[in-house]
Design an enzyme around this catalytic site. Structure first.
Site, PDB file in Angstrom:
ATOM      1  CE  LYS A  57       1.762 -38.471 -27.170  1.00  0.00           C
ATOM      2  NZ  LYS A  57       2.895 -39.330 -27.571  1.00  0.00           N
ATOM      3  CG  ASN A  58       6.367 -37.819 -27.614  1.00  0.00           C
ATOM      4  OD1 ASN A  58       5.804 -38.855 -27.259  1.00  0.00           O
ATOM      5  ND2 ASN A  58       6.119 -37.255 -28.786  1.00  0.00           N
ATOM      6  NE  ARG A 127       6.910 -44.519 -29.300  1.00  0.00           N
ATOM      7  CZ  ARG A 127       5.773 -43.880 -29.107  1.00  0.00           C
ATOM      8  NH1 ARG A 127       4.655 -44.565 -28.983  1.00  0.00           N
ATOM      9  NH2 ARG A 127       5.727 -42.572 -29.015  1.00  0.00           N
ATOM     10  CG  ASP A 151       1.747 -44.321 -31.794  1.00  0.00           C
ATOM     11  OD1 ASP A 151       2.936 -44.635 -31.920  1.00  0.00           O
ATOM     12  OD2 ASP A 151       1.333 -43.431 -31.062  1.00  0.00           O
ATOM     13  CG  ASP A 340       4.451 -36.864 -33.925  1.00  0.00           C
ATOM     14  OD1 ASP A 340       3.835 -37.772 -33.375  1.00  0.00           O
ATOM     15  OD2 ASP A 340       5.673 -36.903 -34.121  1.00  0.00           O
ATOM     16  CB  VAL A 362       9.032 -40.185 -40.080  1.00  0.00           C
ATOM     17  CG1 VAL A 362       9.437 -40.764 -38.717  1.00  0.00           C
ATOM     18  CG2 VAL A 362       9.837 -38.924 -40.377  1.00  0.00           C
TER      19      VAL A 362
END
Length: 377
Positions: A57-58, A127, A151, A340, A362
Site C-alpha cells: 500500500k505504501n 497524511r 495513524d 512497521d 522512529v
C-alpha cells in the site's frame, strides 16, 4: 462480492460480517464491522499453509499520486484494495483524475486536466494529501491541502515537505485549516538537505524535482524500497533520477512526463506479519511473493532469536524451531529493522526465553498496543 455489493462498497457502508477459512487447521477468523473493526480469533493451533502477499500500500498509493504529473494514462498493477489506496484514489479523482479498475487489482488513471487545486474535503483523513502539493504546483501553479492525519503512532510534522518546496521557489502559507502553496512559473532545482531521512519528505522532493527547472539534489534522503519503486516508476515516465550511495538523490528536471505501466511490489510489512504468525504459533507458512532483498534485516533478526526460514524462488517459508531466545532490538530507517515490523515481532518475543529489549527510534507512540498485550499475559 458479497451478495450484490462489492467489498469496497461494503467497506463504505461499514456494516458486514464475514467468516473466512483460517490459515490453521482449526477455528475461524470472524470479521465484524459495525463502525469499528473487530476480529474474533480462536487460537491454540499452529498456523500452516500458503499465503500470497498483496501489493504494498505504501508504494501503490504513491504511484497514484505520481500519476498526476502527466496527462497521459498510467496503469498500476497489483494494487491492494484497502483503506489507504482507497483514500489515494479519492484524492486523485478529487483533483481531476479519471480512475477505472481494469480488473480486481489493476487501476488505470488519467488526469487530462486539473479540475480542483484543493483537496479540502479530505481533511484529516490521511497524511497522503501533503504529497499532492508538488504535482498540483507543477500542473496548476497552486494547491491547498488539509492538515495531515494518519495513524496514531506519534507526530508526523510536514515542515520537511514545505521547507523543501519553499527552497524550490514555492510560497507556502500555513492556516488553521491546512497549507496553501503557489509558484510563479516552474519550480526551480535546489539542494535539499533533509534533517532526517523521512520517506514522505523524500517523496515530496522527488515529485517536485522531476519537473523542476534545473538540477535537484536531495541529501540524507530515504532509501526505502518503496522510494526506489517510485523512482523507477518516474524513470519509466521519462524522469532523470540517480540514487547515489550515502543517501543522496540527484534529479535533472525535464519538461514533460508521459504515461507508463507499473507493477506494485509485494508488501514487506505483510510478509513480516505472516512470518511472525508462523513462528509464534510454532507453525509453517509459505509466504508467496516475499522478496529476499527487502527482508534481509528481518531475516537476520529471525535467525538471532532462533527462528528458521527457507528462501525459495517465489517466496519464503517461515517455520518455528524448538524455542526462541530474547534479544536487543532497535528500529531504524532502511536498511535497518523497519518500525512497521516492530509490533508483530514484539508479540513474537513474548514467546522467547529471557528478556528482550526493544528500542523504538522512529515513532514515539509505536508501543500504543502494549496494554492490549498485557491483557493477554
Amino acid at each position: 462480492k458479497y451478495g450484490s455489493d462489492s467489498f469496497e462498497s461494503l467497506l463504505q457502508k461499514q456494516v458486514f460480517a464475514v467468516s473466512i477459512p483460517p490459515l490453521a487447521s482449526g477455528g475461524t477468523i470472524e470479521v465484524v464491522v459495525p463502525g469499528m473493526d473487530a476480529f474474533c480469533i480462536t487460537g491454540g493451533v499452529p498456523l500452516k499453509g500458503t499465503v500470497e502477499l498483496s501489493g504494498a500500500k505504501n508504494a501503490a498509493s504513491k504511484f497514484m499520486i505520481a500519476s498526476l504529473l502527466t496527462e497521459e494514462p498510467v496503469v498500476i498493477k497489483n494494487v491492494p484494495r484497502q483503506h489507504e489506496t482507497g483514500l489515494a484514489r479519492e484524492l486523485v479523482t478529487t483533483i481531476g483524475a479519471e480512475a477505472e479498475w481494469s480488473d480486481a487489482h489493476t487501476l488505470r488513471l488519467k488526469t487530462r486536466t486539473i479540475t480542483s487545486t484543493s483537496v479540502r474535503n479530505l481533511s484529516r483523513k490521511n497524511r497522503l494529501s501533503i504529497l499532492a502539493l508538488a504535482p498540483l504546483l507543477h500542473r496548476a501553479g497552486e494547491a491547498f491541502v488539509p492538515l495531515v492525519g494518519g495513524d496514531r503512532i506519534g507526530p508526523r510534522p510536514v515542515d520537511f515537505h514545505t521547507e523543501a518546496l519553499s527552497q524550490m521557489g514555492a510560497t507556502i502559507n500555513a492556516t488553521p485549516e491546512g497549507y496553501h502553496a503557489e509558484v510563479k512559473g516552474r519550480l526551480k532545482g535546489a539542494l535539499i538537505q533533509l534533517p532526517y531521512p523521512s520517506v514522505g519528505a523524500t517523496e515530496t522532493a522527488i515529485l517536485a524535482g522531476v519537473l523542476a527547472e534545473g538540477r535537484t539534489v536531495i541529501r540524507n534522503s530515504s532509501g526505502e524500497p518503496e522510494v526506489r519503486g517510485l523512482v523507477m516508476m518516474l524513470q519509466k515516465m521519462g524522469a532523470i533520477i540517480q540514487m547515489h550511495s550515502g543517501r543522496s538523490i540527484d534529479i535533472v528536471g525535464v519538461e514533460k512526463l508521459h504515461g507508463c505501466t507499473v507493477t506494485t511490489m509485494p508488501d514487506r510489512i505483510e510478509a513480516a506479519s505472516y512470518a511472525c504468525m508462523a513462528l509464534g504459533t510454532h507453525g509453517e507458512i509459505f509466504v508467496k511473493g516475499a522478496q529476499h532483498e527487502q527482508l534481509i534485516t528481518f531475516l537476520n533478526t529471525v535467525r538471532k532469536i532462533g527462528g528458521d526460514y527457507e528462501v525459495q524462488d517465489d517466496g519464503i517459508v517461515f517455520r518455528a524451531s524448538n524455542g526462541f531466545r530474547g534479544i536487543e532490538l532497535e528500529t531504524d530507517v532502511h536498511p535497518g529493522f523497519m518500525t512497521d515490523w516492530q509490533q508483530p515481532f514484539v508479540v513474537l518475543l513474548t514467546q522467547a526465553k529471557g528478556m528482550s529489549v526493544v528500542h523504538e527510534t522512529v515513532y514515539e507512540e509505536r508501543f500504543g498496543y502494549r496494554p492490549l498485550c498485557m491483557l493477554l499475559m
